[in-house]
Each structure stands twice: as structure tokens, then as C-alpha cells.
Design an enzyme around this catalytic site. Structure first.
Site, PDB file in Angstrom:
ATOM      1  N   HIS A 187       0.834  -1.200   0.000  1.00  0.00           N
ATOM      2  CA  HIS A 187       0.000   0.000   0.000  1.00  0.00           C
ATOM      3  C   HIS A 187       0.874   1.257   0.000  1.00  0.00           C
ATOM      4  CE1 HIS A 187      -3.581   2.407   1.547  1.00  0.00           C
ATOM      5  NE2 HIS A 187      -2.562   3.211   1.838  1.00  0.00           N
ATOM      6  N   GLU A 188       1.827   1.306   0.929  1.00  0.00           N
ATOM      7  CA  GLU A 188       2.696   2.482   1.026  1.00  0.00           C
ATOM      8  C   GLU A 188       3.666   2.562  -0.148  1.00  0.00           C
ATOM      9  OE1 GLU A 188       1.828   4.637   3.009  1.00  0.00           O
ATOM     10  OE2 GLU A 188       0.520   3.412   4.266  1.00  0.00           O
TER      11      GLU A 188
ATOM     12  N   HIS B 111       1.970   4.274  -3.034  1.00  0.00           N
ATOM     13  CA  HIS B 111       2.013   5.732  -2.890  1.00  0.00           C
ATOM     14  C   HIS B 111       3.373   6.270  -3.340  1.00  0.00           C
ATOM     15  CE1 HIS B 111      -1.794   6.324  -0.932  1.00  0.00           C
ATOM     16  NE2 HIS B 111      -1.481   5.635   0.155  1.00  0.00           N
TER      17      HIS B 111
END
Length: 265
Positions: A57-58, A61
């Protein structure tokens, strides 16, 4: 020298690889019912897979920010998938795992610090914020592939239920992250399109956004609507409520299992 540094910035962290190894070994233990400790194996498998999804998820980003113009991302270690690089370990890893144990909800994890001034274009800013929860949804689609591909023949019930619970965590994380409240990715998606005045007024509330979301979830009507939305998405991926529920029951191996899950086995 510059090339070497760049490669070092992007080399996958041994910590992440160790977590993937735990996920793989515990997944095998669930599949084979190794040593008759399926519940503990489900706990390790889902927890490790959840941490892997937090890292991805990170990473999503960070990778999107890198390609959008923030070349400082690499030096911060965000491209190594090291969970300890995504802000504070307590907020990024420990709290999300605790929420999974206590409530079966995918708490949005850590965050990457993006130098927004390096990035031009509102669409790019929105895409950077959306990349994380979209990764959770993709993870859910992958987890549920045996369900919607009708390929469950030969898949042990315990493993199927573990995948169903893991998919539930991904869906809850995606929905919560997409809520347009300051501090969450959903607000990051719409923020570039808001006036400067509104952004300045909203900015002080960002640290409390996640707390507000969970406070709102305590409202019975909101809680019911939230989990109906979660179940609806899972049903669309051919995952039943009983499968995700029994997966959560197995995950909490220290509790007495609901008899309905014994029948489902």
C-alpha cells in the site's frame, strides 16, 4: 556512484523478504494442516500477509510519487518495502495488526512523506493518494481469485476461509482509506481540487481523521451500512459471509470456535 546509490535505494529489504517467507511457510502449514495447529498457522499467515499488504500500500504511494516528480522518495527508503521506513512502526504496523486481532477491521497503516511541491498537476496528486487503497483492492482480487475463478476444488477449507478473511481486511482497508476525511487517502484524492481557503481550514483536523472514522463506526446504523458494503463487495468476488467469518474465527485461535464453523469445515 549515483547508479549504485539508486540501486541501494530500491533494493528490497530483507525484513520484507522475511515477512514474505513467514507468509509462505505459514500458508503451506494452513494448507497441509501441519502438526494439527491450523489456527495458529492461520494467525501467522493472515498477519504476515496483512503486513505485506501494508507495505505494498505504502509502496504504491511512493512509486506513484516518484514517477510524478518527487525524486526524494528513494533516499527515504520507501522503495525498499521495509515496513519500518513507513513513519512510526507503532502506527504503521503494530496498531493495524492489533485492530485486526481485536476487531477484524483493516486499519489504514502508515504513511509516506511526499514532497508535494515537486509534483505538478492535480491529477497526479489525486492518483498518488488513490494508489494505496487501489492496491488493497487489487490484493483482495488476488486473494479471492480461487473463488471468482471457480477453482476451489482441492483447496482446503481452512485455507479458503483464511483467504476470505484476508480479503475482508483488504476491502475494509480500501473503503476506510477512500473516506474523504482529512488524514485519509480519500481526502488526498479530492484535496487538489479544493480551494486554498478550504484546505487551510481543514488542515488542522488531519491528525484526527482516523479517530473520527472509527468514532463514526460506533454508530450502529453506520456500522451496519459499512459492513453491508464490505459484504456486498466480497459477494461480488464470490466470497460468502460465512467463509470470511469462519476465517476470522480461525484467526483467533485462542478463542473457542463457533460450532457453525466446525460444520462449515
Amino acid at each position: 556512484m549515483t547508479t549504485a546509490a539508486t540501486r541501494s535505494d530500491r533494493r528490497i529489504s530483507p525484513i520484507f523478504l522475511a515477512i514474505v517467507a513467514v507468509m509462505a511457510v505459514s500458508g503451506w502449514a494452513v494448507w497441509t494442516d501441519f502438526a494439527g495447529q491450523t489456527g495458529f498457522a492461520v494467525f501467522l499467515f493472515v498477519t504476515a500477509a496483512w503486513i505485506v499488504s501494508l507495505c505494498l500500500h505504502e509502496y504504491a504511494h511512493a512509486r506513484t510519487a516518484l514517477h510524478s516528480g518527487d525524486i526524494s522518495i528513494g533516499a527515504k527508503g520507501y522503495l525498499t518495502l521495509n515496513p519500518l521506513k513507513y513513519t512510526h512502526a507503532l502506527l504503521s504496523i503494530v496498531l493495524p495488526v492489533l485492530f485486526v486481532i481485536m476487531g477484524g477491521i483493516g486499519l489504514p497503516g502508515g504513511a509516506v512523506f511526499i514532497e508535494r511541491g515537486r509534483i505538478s498537476g492535480r491529477w497526479r496528486h489525486s492518483l498518488i493518494s488513490a494508489a494505496g487503497p487501489l492496491t488493497n483492492m487489487l490484493f483482495a482480487v488476488v486473494c479471492t481469485a480461487p473463488f471468482w475463478l471457480d477453482a476451489l476444488d482441492g483447496v482446503p477449507t481452512a485455507f479458503r476461509n483464511a483467504l476470505a478473511f484476508l480479503a475482508l481486511l483488504q476491502v475494509t482497508a480500501a473503503i476506510l482509506n477512500f473516506v474523504p476525511i482529512p488524514g485519509l487517502d480519500g481526502y488526498g484524492v479530492i484535496e487538489p481540487w479544493l480551494s486554498y481557503k478550504i484546505r487551510r481550514q481543514v488542515e488542522p483536523f488531519a491528525p484526527f481523521g482516523l479517530i473520527a472514522v472509527f468514532g463514526i463506526l460506533w454508530i450502529p446504523e453506520v456500522n451496519i451500512a459499512f459492513f453491508e458494503a464490505v459484504d456486498g463487495l466480497l459477494n461480488g468476488l464470490w466470497v460468502s459471509e460465512i467463509e470470511s467469518y469462519c476465517g476470522q474465527e480461525s484467526y483467533r485461535f485462542w478463542q473457542e470456535q463457533n460450532p457453525i464453523c466446525s460444520v462449515n469445515s
